[in-house]
Structures are given as structure tokens and as C-alpha cells.
Design a protein around this motif. Structure first.
Motif, PDB file in Angstrom:
ATOM      1  N   VAL A  70       2.102  10.464  -2.649  1.00  0.00           N
ATOM      2  CA  VAL A  70       1.875   9.165  -3.278  1.00  0.00           C
ATOM      3  C   VAL A  70       2.993   8.881  -4.276  1.00  0.00           C
ATOM      4  O   VAL A  70       3.300   9.716  -5.138  1.00  0.00           O
ATOM      5  CB  VAL A  70       0.516   9.122  -3.986  1.00  0.00           C
ATOM      6  CG1 VAL A  70       0.342   7.807  -4.739  1.00  0.00           C
ATOM      7  CG2 VAL A  70      -0.618   9.301  -2.977  1.00  0.00           C
ATOM      8  N   GLU A  73       0.525   3.270  -6.694  1.00  0.00           N
ATOM      9  CA  GLU A  73      -0.778   2.748  -6.273  1.00  0.00           C
ATOM     10  C   GLU A  73      -1.212   1.649  -7.230  1.00  0.00           C
ATOM     11  O   GLU A  73      -0.796   1.625  -8.384  1.00  0.00           O
ATOM     12  CB  GLU A  73      -1.836   3.850  -6.195  1.00  0.00           C
ATOM     13  CG  GLU A  73      -2.074   4.589  -7.472  1.00  0.00           C
ATOM     14  CD  GLU A  73      -3.076   5.734  -7.318  1.00  0.00           C
ATOM     15  OE1 GLU A  73      -3.835   5.961  -8.283  1.00  0.00           O
ATOM     16  OE2 GLU A  73      -3.107   6.381  -6.254  1.00  0.00           O
ATOM     17  N   GLU A 211      -3.001   8.771   6.624  1.00  0.00           N
ATOM     18  CA  GLU A 211      -3.118   9.117   5.211  1.00  0.00           C
ATOM     19  C   GLU A 211      -3.127   7.866   4.339  1.00  0.00           C
ATOM     20  O   GLU A 211      -3.800   7.829   3.301  1.00  0.00           O
ATOM     21  CB  GLU A 211      -1.970  10.036   4.794  1.00  0.00           C
ATOM     22  CG  GLU A 211      -2.130  11.457   5.286  1.00  0.00           C
ATOM     23  CD  GLU A 211      -3.410  12.104   4.777  1.00  0.00           C
ATOM     24  OE1 GLU A 211      -3.583  12.199   3.541  1.00  0.00           O
ATOM     25  OE2 GLU A 211      -4.248  12.498   5.612  1.00  0.00           O
ATOM     26  N   ARG A 215      -6.280   7.285   1.752  1.00  0.00           N
ATOM     27  CA  ARG A 215      -6.066   7.209   0.308  1.00  0.00           C
ATOM     28  C   ARG A 215      -6.433   5.828  -0.243  1.00  0.00           C
ATOM     29  O   ARG A 215      -7.012   5.711  -1.325  1.00  0.00           O
ATOM     30  CB  ARG A 215      -4.625   7.575  -0.026  1.00  0.00           C
ATOM     31  CG  ARG A 215      -4.305   9.044   0.255  1.00  0.00           C
ATOM     32  CD  ARG A 215      -2.830   9.342   0.081  1.00  0.00           C
ATOM     33  NE  ARG A 215      -2.504  10.690   0.472  1.00  0.00           N
ATOM     34  CZ  ARG A 215      -2.463  11.741  -0.353  1.00  0.00           C
ATOM     35  NH1 ARG A 215      -2.761  11.562  -1.637  1.00  0.00           N
ATOM     36  NH2 ARG A 215      -2.140  12.937   0.082  1.00  0.00           N
TER      37      ARG A 215
END
Length: 240
Positions: A70, A73, A211, A215
Motif C-alpha cells: 500500500v 489510501e 488485493e 484492501r
């Protein structure tokens, strides 16, 4: 978390929403390959609803496409801006999804939607709608085939079969895990179907779903839970 105001230009009726779809559908780009799989950034978007409080939460999670780590976000929460109408679900989700994407700290790269692109009764699902509005390359990876038909792919990971509307291929059923139910991949905007499937395989090293989707799903559920607490009549937290 971004709070999204009710869109002033939202369609008021099903007829208006279909007219918007008709106007945007002709702008979908199908003749670009898209970014090479496993390079740059890739962002998953997903939404969660609280029907009792008329809330929708969206999450955008950006991964490094090579490592699947990541890198950014963001979330957004707003009121549901359009009723539930099959074939017009994008109008319920687009405002908060756009707000989440806009809140990211960097470019999203390829966007992966938990849903459909061309594999849609009107050939304009969320992935296509979002791609046209943002100009970003987008694909849809759905959990079920909607109303379309397909032959079961071979049992091995990477096997695929056409997702069909009559004789028209609108996507592919793609096996991302050996002997596990396939996912259903369709083009959104500025990515061809071969590369959409290659991206999906690159994003599924361990699980059936990408993924990006896994997520984003977890993040939007957390955002909705937090928003629900803030909107609760018994909450001690102020609304933002």
C-alpha cells in the motif's frame, strides 16, 4: 475521511440517468492496451452502504503494482444520491468514489473496480463510467457473472473463457486460483481485455479476489462503521 455533499447535478429520474449513460458511453476508449501489468501504481475502489442511515462509504487504496504494498489510501462518506435501480448502480456510488480518488496523495494509476465495465446490460458499468469521468484506465473485476453466460474455465489458475451476451464477448471468466470459482473481468476504459486479465492475475497471488479489492473492501467497511457512529443519535462524537 472526506464528507461528500449531495451532488447538485445528480439525475432526478431513471430516464435522466439513462440519458447520461447514453451520452457518456460513446466516450469509452477500447483501442488502448493500458499500462503494462505489474508496473506503476494500481488502485482499488469499493463502497459499503448503511441503508438505515442512507449512507455510502467509498475507499480508494493504491498499491505499488510490482510489490502490492500500500502506498496511499483515502475514504469518503456521503448520502446515497440515487435509488437502487438495476443497471444504474453507478449513480449511487460515483460521487463518493470520485471523492475518495481525489483525496489520494498521489496518482492512482490503473483503477480496479469491484464490479463491471462493458459486462453490463447497457455496456456501461461502474468501471466504464468512472474511467470516462476521470480519464483513467479502468477495469472491472466482479464476483459473479451478472446476467451473462460462460463455460467453466479449466481448473488451473490463469484459465479463462468468454463471458457472453449472446454472441458478443463482454468480458472473461478468469480462474485466479486452481479449482476455485472464477472472477469476471471486463474492460472499463483505456485497457484491452487481454491486459485486464493480466492485471487481475498479477493482483491475485494468494486469493481469488485482487488485493486492490480486498484492501478497499476492508477500508470502506471501516469508514462506514466510523461514519455510522458519528451519525448515531446516541453518539458522543460530533458530526463532521
Amino acid at each position: 475521511m472526506t464528507t461528500v455533499p449531495m451532488p447538485a447535478d445528480r439525475p432526478a429520474t431513471e430516464e435522466q440517468a439513462r440519458a447520461v449513460q447514453d451520452g457518456l458511453r460513446g466516450r469509452v476508449v477500447l483501442d488502448e492496451p493500458g499500462p503494462p501489468p505489474g508496473t506503476g501504481r494500481v488502485t482499488g475502489v469499493d463502497v459499503a452502504y448503511d441503508d438505515e442511515r442512507d449512507l455510502v462509504a467509498a475507499a480508494a487504496v493504491t498499491l505499488d503494482a510490482a510489490t502490492l504494498e500500500v502506498v496511499a489510501e483515502a475514504t469518503a462518506v456521503g448520502r446515497v444520491s440515487f435509488p437502487y435501480v438495476p443497471g444504474l448502480l453507478a449513480f449511487r456510488e460515483i460521487p463518493t468514489v470520485l471523492a475518495a480518488l481525489d483525496s489520494l496523495s498521489g496518482p492512482p494509476g490503473l483503477v480496479v473496480c469491484d464490479g463491471y465495465g462493458l459486462a453490463h446490460p447497457r455496456r456501461f458499468g461502474l468501471a466504464s463510467h468512472l474511467g470516462v469521468l476521470t480519464g483513467l484506465p479502468t477495469i472491472g473485476v466482479a464476483k459473479n457473472p451478472f446476467t451473462f453466460s460462460y463455460d467453466d474455465p479449466a481448473r488451473e489458475r490463469g484459465s479463462a473463457s468468454p463471458l457472453l451476451a449472446g454472441d458478443e464477448e463482454v468480458g472473461r471468466a478468469l480462474r485466479t486460483r486452481d479449482a476455485v470459482k472464477p472472477v469476471f473481468v471486463s474492460v472499463g476504459h483505456r485497457v484491452n481485455l487481454d491486459n485486464a486479465c493480466a492485471h487481475t492475475l498479477a493482483l491475485t497471488p494468494r486469493y481469488r479476489l485482487p488485493e486492490t479489492t480486498r484492501r478497499a473492501d476492508a477500508l470502506c467497511r471501516r469508514a462506514l462503521q466510523e461514519a455510522t457512529i458519528r451519525h448515531s443519535p446516541t453518539s458522543r462524537y460530533p458530526e463532521s
